[in-house]
Design a protein around this motif. Structure first.
Motif, PDB file in Angstrom:
ATOM      1  N   VAL A 108     -33.473  17.462  12.401  1.00 41.61           N
ATOM      2  CA  VAL A 108     -32.325  16.681  12.151  1.00 41.61           C
ATOM      3  C   VAL A 108     -31.176  17.277  13.230  1.00 41.61           C
ATOM      4  N   LEU A 109     -31.016  18.309  13.585  1.00 36.99           N
ATOM      5  CA  LEU A 109     -30.303  18.812  14.588  1.00 36.99           C
ATOM      6  C   LEU A 109     -30.378  18.524  15.819  1.00 36.99           C
ATOM      7  N   ILE A 110     -31.802  18.391  16.282  1.00 40.03           N
ATOM      8  CA  ILE A 110     -32.229  17.807  17.534  1.00 40.03           C
ATOM      9  C   ILE A 110     -32.004  16.513  17.600  1.00 40.03           C
ATOM     10  N   LEU A 111     -32.474  15.621  16.863  1.00 42.06           N
ATOM     11  CA  LEU A 111     -31.829  14.279  16.824  1.00 42.06           C
ATOM     12  C   LEU A 111     -30.742  14.129  16.830  1.00 42.06           C
ATOM     13  N   LEU A 112     -29.943  14.850  16.005  1.00 43.95           N
ATOM     14  CA  LEU A 112     -28.307  14.384  16.317  1.00 43.95           C
ATOM     15  C   LEU A 112     -27.719  14.836  17.515  1.00 43.95           C
ATOM     16  N   GLY A 113     -28.173  16.087  18.227  1.00 50.19           N
ATOM     17  CA  GLY A 113     -27.669  16.126  19.401  1.00 50.19           C
ATOM     18  C   GLY A 113     -28.186  15.056  20.372  1.00 50.19           C
ATOM     19  N   SER A 114     -29.305  14.545  20.290  1.00 51.66           N
ATOM     20  CA  SER A 114     -30.028  13.784  21.123  1.00 51.66           C
ATOM     21  C   SER A 114     -28.814  12.589  21.262  1.00 51.66           C
ATOM     22  N   GLU A 115     -28.745  12.135  19.935  1.00 55.08           N
ATOM     23  CA  GLU A 115     -27.792  10.764  19.668  1.00 55.08           C
ATOM     24  C   GLU A 115     -26.430  11.189  20.104  1.00 55.08           C
ATOM     25  N   LEU A 116     -25.728  12.471  20.235  1.00 61.99           N
ATOM     26  CA  LEU A 116     -24.580  12.531  20.755  1.00 61.99           C
ATOM     27  C   LEU A 116     -24.640  12.280  22.236  1.00 61.99           C
ATOM     28  N   VAL A 117     -25.717  12.808  22.943  1.00 59.37           N
ATOM     29  CA  VAL A 117     -25.724  12.905  24.340  1.00 59.37           C
ATOM     30  C   VAL A 117     -25.933  11.493  24.860  1.00 59.37           C
ATOM     31  N   PHE A 118     -26.741  10.632  24.260  1.00 59.57           N
ATOM     32  CA  PHE A 118     -26.995   9.432  24.518  1.00 59.57           C
ATOM     33  C   PHE A 118     -25.684   8.454  24.293  1.00 59.57           C
ATOM     34  N   LEU A 119     -24.744   8.781  22.961  1.00 60.83           N
ATOM     35  CA  LEU A 119     -23.443   8.015  22.904  1.00 60.83           C
ATOM     36  C   LEU A 119     -22.445   8.469  24.067  1.00 60.83           C
ATOM     37  N   GLY A 120     -22.430   9.536  24.691  1.00 56.76           N
ATOM     38  CA  GLY A 120     -21.764  10.310  25.742  1.00 56.76           C
ATOM     39  C   GLY A 120     -22.087   9.497  27.010  1.00 56.76           C
ATOM     40  N   LEU A 121     -23.503   9.256  27.087  1.00 54.58           N
ATOM     41  CA  LEU A 121     -23.718   8.694  28.413  1.00 54.58           C
ATOM     42  C   LEU A 121     -23.565   6.993  28.430  1.00 54.58           C
ATOM     43  N   MET A 122     -23.680   6.484  27.264  1.00 53.52           N
ATOM     44  CA  MET A 122     -23.071   5.191  27.134  1.00 53.52           C
ATOM     45  C   MET A 122     -21.750   4.882  27.454  1.00 53.52           C
ATOM     46  N   THR A 123     -21.050   5.865  26.843  1.00 47.62           N
ATOM     47  CA  THR A 123     -19.501   5.779  27.013  1.00 47.62           C
ATOM     48  C   THR A 123     -19.160   5.919  28.430  1.00 47.62           C
ATOM     49  N   TYR A 124     -19.749   6.742  29.030  1.00 46.99           N
ATOM     50  CA  TYR A 124     -19.542   6.904  30.512  1.00 46.99           C
ATOM     51  C   TYR A 124     -20.052   5.797  31.418  1.00 46.99           C
ATOM     52  N   LEU A 125     -20.845   5.260  31.211  1.00 43.66           N
ATOM     53  CA  LEU A 125     -21.634   4.045  31.845  1.00 43.66           C
ATOM     54  C   LEU A 125     -20.547   2.895  31.704  1.00 43.66           C
ATOM     55  N   SER A 126     -20.137   2.920  30.369  1.00 44.11           N
ATOM     56  CA  SER A 126     -19.166   1.613  30.120  1.00 44.11           C
ATOM     57  C   SER A 126     -17.932   1.788  30.780  1.00 44.11           C
ATOM     58  N   MET A 127     -17.500   3.027  30.844  1.00 45.88           N
ATOM     59  CA  MET A 127     -16.050   3.224  31.610  1.00 45.88           C
ATOM     60  C   MET A 127     -16.243   3.010  33.087  1.00 45.88           C
ATOM     61  N   ILE A 128     -17.654   3.379  33.486  1.00 50.98           N
ATOM     62  CA  ILE A 128     -17.862   3.067  35.107  1.00 50.98           C
ATOM     63  C   ILE A 128     -17.738   1.527  35.306  1.00 50.98           C
ATOM     64  N   ASN A 129     -18.346   0.854  34.441  1.00 52.25           N
ATOM     65  CA  ASN A 129     -18.326  -0.612  34.609  1.00 52.25           C
ATOM     66  C   ASN A 129     -16.987  -1.135  34.589  1.00 52.25           C
TER      67      ASN A 129
END
Length: 261
Positions: free
Chosen positions: A239-260
Motif C-alpha cells: 500500500v505504501l509503495i502504491l501510495l508513493g507511486s500515485e503521489l509521484v504521478f500526481l506531482g508529474l501531472m501537476t508539473y506538466l499542466s503548469m508547463i502547458n
C-alpha cells in the motif's frame, strides 16, 4: 480523480471550473445510493457465505445488479428533466448554466456505469475478499487511463466539462467491465470454502489446521495473519509503495499542466 479533474478544469476558464464543481456536487449526492446498496450487498452475501447458502449468494448478486441499474437510470432521467431548476440552485450565471445543461447528456451515460462499478467492486467483490484486485484495477484505470484522458481533453480540446465527464465515462465503463469479468470467473463453491477457511483462521491458531492443505483456497495459507512477515505487514508495504507511486504521478501531472499553462 475528482480533485485532479477540478484542479485541471481551471485551465479552461472559471466557467468550466464552476460547472465541474456543480456537477461533482450532484455526483456526490447521487453516489450515496450505490454506496448504500454496496454495503447491504456485502453484508447479505457475507452472511450467505457464512451459512454456505449458495443460492442466496447468487440471488443477492443478481438483485444488487438489477437494483443498481434501475435506481441509477431513474436518477439520471430525473436529473435530466430537472437540470434547469437544479442548476439554478448553485448559480445564476448564464454561462455556467449553459455549460451545465449542455453536458447533462454525458451524465445519462456515466451514472449507470458509475453506480454499477461501485456495487460490483465495493459490494460483491469485497464480500468475496477481492480487495487487492479492486485496488489494482482502480489504480490502473484511474491513473493510467482516465487521468491522462482528462489532461488531453483539458489542454488539447475545446470540449470543456463535457470532455472531463467523458473521461469519467471511460473510467466507469472500464471498471464495470473489469468487475463483471472478475465476478464471472468466480466459483461460488470455492468461495464458500474460502470464506469458511478465512473465518476459522481468523478465530485463532490451530483452528484452521484441517483446512490448511485445502486445494480450494486461493489464499497463501502458509503466510500468517499477524506478526513478522505477516499478511498485514506485507500488504502494508504494498500500500505504501502504491501510495508513493500515485503521489509521484500526481506531482508529474501537476508539473506538466503548469508547463502547458
Amino acid at each position: 480523480m475528482f480533485e485532479i479533474a477540478t484542479f485541471l478544469s481551471q485551465f479552461n476558464g472559471q466557467a468550466v471550473l464552476a460547472t465541474v464543481v456543480v456537477l461533482f456536487q450532484f455526483n456526490c449526492c447521487f453516489y450515496t445510493v450505490p454506496v448504500g446498496i454496496s454495503t447491504a450487498t456485502t453484508i447479505l452475501i457475507g452472511n450467505a457465505l457464512a451459512e454456505r447458502n449458495k443460492s442466496e449468494v447468487r440471488s443477492y448478486m443478481i438483485l444488487a445488479t438489477v437494483n443498481t441499474l434501475a435506481s441509477s437510470t431513474l436518477i439520471a432521467v430525473c436529473f435530466y428533466f430537472l437540470r434547469h431548476p437544479l442548476g439554478s440552485l448553485f448559480t445564476s450565471s448564464l454561462d455556467v448554466l449553459d455549460k451545465f445543461t449542455s453536458c447533462i447528456w454525458v451524465v445519462l451515460i456515466q451514472m449507470p456505469f458509475d453506480h454499477l462499478q461501485t456495487v460490483l467492486s465495493r459490494g460483491i467483490l469485497i464480500a468475496f475478499g477481492r480487495q487487492r484486485f479492486i485496488a489494482i484495477s482502480l489504480a490502473l484505470v484511474c491513473y493510467c487511463i482516465a487521468t491522462p484522458l482528462i489532461v488531453v481533453f483539458v489542454f488539447y480540446t475545446d470540449l470543456g466539462p463535457t470532455g472531463i465527464l467523458l473521461a469519467f465515462v471511460v473510467f466507469a465503463v472500464l471498471n464495470s467491465i473489469s468487475g463483471a469479468v472478475k465476478i464471472a470467473t468466480l466459483s461460488i463453491d470455492k468461495e464458500v470454502e474460502r470464506s469458511d477457511w478465512r473465518a476459522r483462521e481468523s478465530a485463532g491458531p490451530g483452528i484452521a489446521d484441517d483446512l490448511i492443505g485445502s486445494d480450494h483456497c486461493s489464499m497463501n495459507e502458509k503466510t500468517p495473519l499477524f506478526g513478522a512477515r505477516s499478511r498485514w505487514e506485507m500488504n502494508e508495504r504494498k500500500v505504501l509503495i502504491l501510495l508513493g507511486s500515485e503521489l509521484v504521478f500526481l506531482g508529474l501531472m501537476t508539473y506538466l499542466s503548469m508547463i502547458n499553462f
